[in-house]
Design a protein around this motif. Structure first.
Motif, PDB file in Angstrom:
ATOM      1  N   ALA A 118      -2.900  -1.485 -15.648  1.00 48.31           N
ATOM      2  CA  ALA A 118      -1.863  -1.189 -14.647  1.00 48.31           C
ATOM      3  C   ALA A 118      -0.690  -2.126 -14.897  1.00 48.31           C
ATOM      4  CB  ALA A 118      -2.409  -1.401 -13.235  1.00 48.31           C
ATOM      5  N   VAL A 119       0.460  -1.530 -15.162  1.00 47.76           N
ATOM      6  CA  VAL A 119       1.682  -2.326 -15.346  1.00 47.76           C
ATOM      7  C   VAL A 119       2.412  -2.348 -14.006  1.00 47.76           C
ATOM      8  CG1 VAL A 119       3.866  -2.509 -16.589  1.00 47.76           C
ATOM      9  CG2 VAL A 119       1.831  -1.631 -17.777  1.00 47.76           C
ATOM     10  N   LEU A 120       2.636  -3.548 -13.492  1.00 49.02           N
ATOM     11  CA  LEU A 120       3.306  -3.694 -12.194  1.00 49.02           C
ATOM     12  C   LEU A 120       4.734  -4.165 -12.425  1.00 49.02           C
ATOM     13  CD1 LEU A 120       0.480  -5.593 -10.228  1.00 49.02           C
ATOM     14  CD2 LEU A 120       0.731  -3.126 -10.607  1.00 49.02           C
ATOM     15  N   LEU A 127      -5.189   0.698  -7.022  1.00 54.98           N
ATOM     16  CA  LEU A 127      -5.484   0.712  -8.458  1.00 54.98           C
ATOM     17  C   LEU A 127      -6.906   0.199  -8.737  1.00 54.98           C
ATOM     18  CD1 LEU A 127      -1.963  -0.521  -9.578  1.00 54.98           C
ATOM     19  CD2 LEU A 127      -2.970   1.722 -10.116  1.00 54.98           C
ATOM     20  N   VAL A 128      -7.323  -0.821  -7.988  1.00 56.83           N
ATOM     21  CA  VAL A 128      -8.697  -1.312  -8.165  1.00 56.83           C
ATOM     22  C   VAL A 128      -9.677  -0.200  -7.778  1.00 56.83           C
ATOM     23  CG1 VAL A 128     -10.410  -3.027  -7.471  1.00 56.83           C
ATOM     24  CG2 VAL A 128      -8.043  -3.728  -7.791  1.00 56.83           C
ATOM     25  N   ALA A 129      -9.357   0.498  -6.682  1.00 53.36           N
ATOM     26  CA  ALA A 129     -10.242   1.583  -6.239  1.00 53.36           C
ATOM     27  C   ALA A 129     -10.292   2.710  -7.273  1.00 53.36           C
ATOM     28  CB  ALA A 129      -9.771   2.126  -4.888  1.00 53.36           C
ATOM     29  N   GLU A 130      -9.223   2.857  -8.054  1.00 59.95           N
ATOM     30  CA  GLU A 130      -9.205   3.877  -9.114  1.00 59.95           C
ATOM     31  C   GLU A 130      -9.961   3.419 -10.353  1.00 59.95           C
ATOM     32  OE1 GLU A 130      -7.527   7.196  -9.043  1.00 59.95           O
ATOM     33  OE2 GLU A 130      -8.058   6.536  -7.019  1.00 59.95           O
ATOM     34  N   GLY A 131     -10.475   2.203 -10.309  1.00 56.96           N
ATOM     35  CA  GLY A 131     -11.276   1.710 -11.435  1.00 56.96           C
ATOM     36  C   GLY A 131     -10.494   0.844 -12.418  1.00 56.96           C
ATOM     37  N   ILE A 132      -9.270   0.500 -12.074  1.00 56.90           N
ATOM     38  CA  ILE A 132      -8.477  -0.337 -12.990  1.00 56.90           C
ATOM     39  C   ILE A 132      -8.984  -1.776 -12.933  1.00 56.90           C
ATOM     40  CG2 ILE A 132      -6.165  -1.317 -13.380  1.00 56.90           C
ATOM     41  CD1 ILE A 132      -6.383   1.561 -14.319  1.00 56.90           C
ATOM     42  N   THR A 133      -9.174  -2.353 -14.118  1.00 55.06           N
ATOM     43  CA  THR A 133      -9.708  -3.723 -14.189  1.00 55.06           C
ATOM     44  C   THR A 133      -8.755  -4.653 -14.937  1.00 55.06           C
ATOM     45  OG1 THR A 133     -10.876  -3.188 -16.219  1.00 55.06           O
ATOM     46  CG2 THR A 133     -12.111  -2.921 -14.158  1.00 55.06           C
ATOM     47  N   GLY A 153       4.530   3.233 -23.516  1.00 57.84           N
ATOM     48  CA  GLY A 153       4.028   3.602 -24.842  1.00 57.84           C
ATOM     49  C   GLY A 153       2.902   2.686 -25.297  1.00 57.84           C
ATOM     50  N   ALA A 154       2.873   1.455 -24.790  1.00 49.06           N
ATOM     51  CA  ALA A 154       1.890   0.464 -25.268  1.00 49.06           C
ATOM     52  C   ALA A 154       0.519   0.634 -24.627  1.00 49.06           C
ATOM     53  CB  ALA A 154       2.412  -0.946 -24.989  1.00 49.06           C
ATOM     54  N   VAL A 155       0.473   1.332 -23.479  1.00 49.08           N
ATOM     55  CA  VAL A 155      -0.807   1.397 -22.743  1.00 49.08           C
ATOM     56  C   VAL A 155      -1.506   2.736 -23.007  1.00 49.08           C
ATOM     57  CG1 VAL A 155      -0.084  -0.210 -20.935  1.00 49.08           C
ATOM     58  CG2 VAL A 155       0.345   2.245 -20.632  1.00 49.08           C
ATOM     59  N   PRO A 156      -2.843   2.738 -22.968  1.00 46.71           N
ATOM     60  CA  PRO A 156      -3.558   3.989 -23.249  1.00 46.71           C
ATOM     61  C   PRO A 156      -3.540   4.967 -22.076  1.00 46.71           C
ATOM     62  CG  PRO A 156      -5.132   2.239 -22.804  1.00 46.71           C
ATOM     63  CD  PRO A 156      -3.774   1.599 -22.749  1.00 46.71           C
ATOM     64  N   SER A 157      -3.975   6.174 -22.362  1.00 53.74           N
ATOM     65  CA  SER A 157      -4.128   7.214 -21.337  1.00 53.74           C
ATOM     66  C   SER A 157      -5.000   6.671 -20.192  1.00 53.74           C
ATOM     67  CB  SER A 157      -4.801   8.411 -22.019  1.00 53.74           C
ATOM     68  OG  SER A 157      -5.300   9.281 -21.068  1.00 53.74           O
ATOM     69  N   GLY A 158      -4.634   7.035 -18.955  1.00 52.65           N
ATOM     70  CA  GLY A 158      -5.397   6.548 -17.805  1.00 52.65           C
ATOM     71  C   GLY A 158      -4.803   5.278 -17.217  1.00 52.65           C
ATOM     72  N   VAL A 199       1.241   9.673  -8.496  1.00 50.65           N
ATOM     73  CA  VAL A 199       0.166   9.569  -7.503  1.00 50.65           C
ATOM     74  C   VAL A 199       0.766   9.966  -6.154  1.00 50.65           C
ATOM     75  CG1 VAL A 199      -1.148   7.810  -6.243  1.00 50.65           C
ATOM     76  CG2 VAL A 199      -1.069   7.751  -8.751  1.00 50.65           C
ATOM     77  N   GLU A 200       0.009  10.671  -5.339  1.00 52.97           N
ATOM     78  CA  GLU A 200       0.496  11.015  -3.987  1.00 52.97           C
ATOM     79  C   GLU A 200       0.854   9.755  -3.207  1.00 52.97           C
ATOM     80  OE1 GLU A 200       1.139  13.871  -2.312  1.00 52.97           O
ATOM     81  OE2 GLU A 200       0.920  14.814  -4.265  1.00 52.97           O
ATOM     82  N   PRO A 201       1.911   9.673  -2.459  1.00 53.13           N
ATOM     83  CA  PRO A 201       2.843  10.738  -2.079  1.00 53.13           C
ATOM     84  C   PRO A 201       4.091  10.824  -2.969  1.00 53.13           C
ATOM     85  CG  PRO A 201       3.270   8.804  -0.761  1.00 53.13           C
ATOM     86  CD  PRO A 201       2.176   8.430  -1.725  1.00 53.13           C
ATOM     87  N   GLY A 202       4.020  10.354  -4.211  1.00 49.26           N
ATOM     88  CA  GLY A 202       5.180  10.379  -5.091  1.00 49.26           C
ATOM     89  C   GLY A 202       6.062   9.156  -4.876  1.00 49.26           C
ATOM     90  N   LEU A 203       7.308   9.286  -5.296  1.00 45.38           N
ATOM     91  CA  LEU A 203       8.265   8.189  -5.119  1.00 45.38           C
ATOM     92  C   LEU A 203       8.896   8.344  -3.739  1.00 45.38           C
ATOM     93  CD1 LEU A 203       9.754   5.764  -6.453  1.00 45.38           C
ATOM     94  CD2 LEU A 203      11.503   7.410  -7.154  1.00 45.38           C
ATOM     95  N   VAL A 204       8.664   7.383  -2.878  1.00 35.50           N
ATOM     96  CA  VAL A 204       9.056   7.515  -1.473  1.00 35.50           C
ATOM     97  C   VAL A 204       9.689   6.205  -0.983  1.00 35.50           C
ATOM     98  CG1 VAL A 204       7.312   9.239  -0.854  1.00 35.50           C
ATOM     99  CG2 VAL A 204       6.718   6.811  -0.775  1.00 35.50           C
ATOM    100  N   PRO A 205      10.408   6.259   0.158  1.00 32.22           N
ATOM    101  CA  PRO A 205      10.822   4.993   0.763  1.00 32.22           C
ATOM    102  C   PRO A 205       9.590   4.115   0.943  1.00 32.22           C
ATOM    103  CG  PRO A 205      11.899   6.831   1.848  1.00 32.22           C
ATOM    104  CD  PRO A 205      10.873   7.432   0.913  1.00 32.22           C
ATOM    105  N   LEU A 206       9.701   2.852   0.537  1.00 34.46           N
ATOM    106  CA  LEU A 206       8.530   1.978   0.365  1.00 34.46           C
ATOM    107  C   LEU A 206       7.526   1.948   1.523  1.00 34.46           C
ATOM    108  CD1 LEU A 206       8.490  -1.424  -1.376  1.00 34.46           C
ATOM    109  CD2 LEU A 206       7.802  -1.318   1.002  1.00 34.46           C
ATOM    110  N   PRO A 207       7.972   1.905   2.789  1.00 32.39           N
ATOM    111  CA  PRO A 207       6.958   1.827   3.855  1.00 32.39           C
ATOM    112  C   PRO A 207       6.056   3.060   3.926  1.00 32.39           C
ATOM    113  CG  PRO A 207       9.139   1.276   4.689  1.00 32.39           C
ATOM    114  CD  PRO A 207       9.325   1.850   3.315  1.00 32.39           C
TER     115      PRO A 207
END
Ligand SMILES: C[S@@+](CC[C@H](N)C(=O)[O-])C[C@H]1O[C@@H](n2cnc3c(N)ncnc32)[C@H](O)[C@@H]1O
Length: 267
Positions: free
Chosen positions: A155-157, A68-74, A180-185, A234-242
């Motif tokens: 980013a909501v974790l 997320l940081v690499a995507e520019g999220i601050t 709904g509370a967070v903006p586009s992106g 985001v790739e690879p989608g929803l997957v087994p965590l590892p």
């Protein structure tokens, strides 16, 4: 002082197991009491892999945050913070971007007290006592509003926390409110326990949470996928965590990590 800002340590009962302190026990931390250890041991008796699951989950948190940081999220809203241990969100974020803002929210007063002391509460980091089951209340906490700029992506974790929300507490509505509370992106990152890999053992193991402050609710892949409704995965989608963007080789035995993980982006 606002209710959300003042954890009431008087209400804190060490005789009832709490998921945060059970998780700390799995991770080899020191912040747990007899009731937490007893409940966690009853899980580990059926599921010795429980410790590996906690470690793998923590590693996913780190991978997701770095992505997320690499995507520019601050800006990060980390709900269900957990007792601070190496690899906390702000630690990972601030290694890359010292100015990024992180708001931590947890409903366990002990987590809040430890997090305030250890996670450099103040400046770009804020630790809030709040409950995911009341997302409107949580979003209205002045500290949440003042640290995060809601006109920019957040980013909501929700990492290993939604499985502590019962169906009757309407987890989908909760997640919809946050989206709904967070903006586009903006982004949503989730990890969630599942029974899909071994229904009998998984269901038996989570009985260890029945007497805890919150039960552990296992959900199937399609149930977890629904939390991402309206987002681009985001790739690879929803997957087994590892398998979520592993760093090089996958450590341990992925067939024993019974969690799904994914990240979605709000278009
Ligand atoms: C398993 S720990 C996960 C910690 C961290 N997110 C991680 O993945 O390493 C779950 C955390 O969620 C918190 N939690 C559980 N139910 C919650 C709720 N309704 N509101 C806020 N926090 C909650 C617990 O106190 C605990 O700290």
């Amino acid at each position: 002082m606002a209710e959300h800002d003042a954890p009431d340590l008087e209400q804190f009962n060490i005789n009832v197991a709490h998921p945060a302190r059970m998780y700390d026990y799995y991770l080899g931390g020191k912040t747990h009491f007899a009731a937490d250890r007893e409940a966690a041991d009853s899980v580990l008796e059926i599921l010795p892999e429980g410790r590996d699951m906690a470690i793998a989950n923590r590693a996913f948190l780190g991978r997701a945050v770095r992505f997320l940081v690499a995507e520019g999220i601050t800006q990060f809203l980390d709900i269900g913070t957990g007792i601070p241990s190496p690899g906390s969100t702000s630690e990972v974020v601030h290694r890359i971007n010292a100015d990024a803002r992180v708001v931590y929210v947890d409903n366990d007063p002990i987590v809040v007290a430890h997090a305030r002391a250890l996670l450099r509460d103040g400046g770009p980091v804020k630790v809030v006592h709040g409950d995911l089951r009341d997302p409107e209340g949580l979003l209205a906490v002045p500290e949440v509003a003042s640290v995060l700029d809601w006109s920019r992506p957040v980013a909501v974790l929700l990492v290993a926390v939604l499985h502590f929300i019962r169906d009757e507490e309407q987890p989908e509505r909760i997640v919809e409110t946050l989206k709904g509370a967070v903006p586009s992106g903006s982004y949503l990152a989730i990890s969630h326990g599942t029974q899909d890999f071994s229904p009998g053992r998984a269901t038996a193991a989570v009985h260890g949470y029945d007497q805890a402050t919150a039960p552990f609710v296992l959900r199937s892949r399609s149930q977890v996928q629904r939390f991402f409704g309206g987002l681009d995965m985001v790739e690879p989608g929803l997957v087994p965590l590892p398998f979520w963007r592993p760093n090089g080789d996958i450590e341990g035995d992925p067939s024993k990590i019974w969690l799904y993980a994914g990240v979605g982006r709000k278009p």
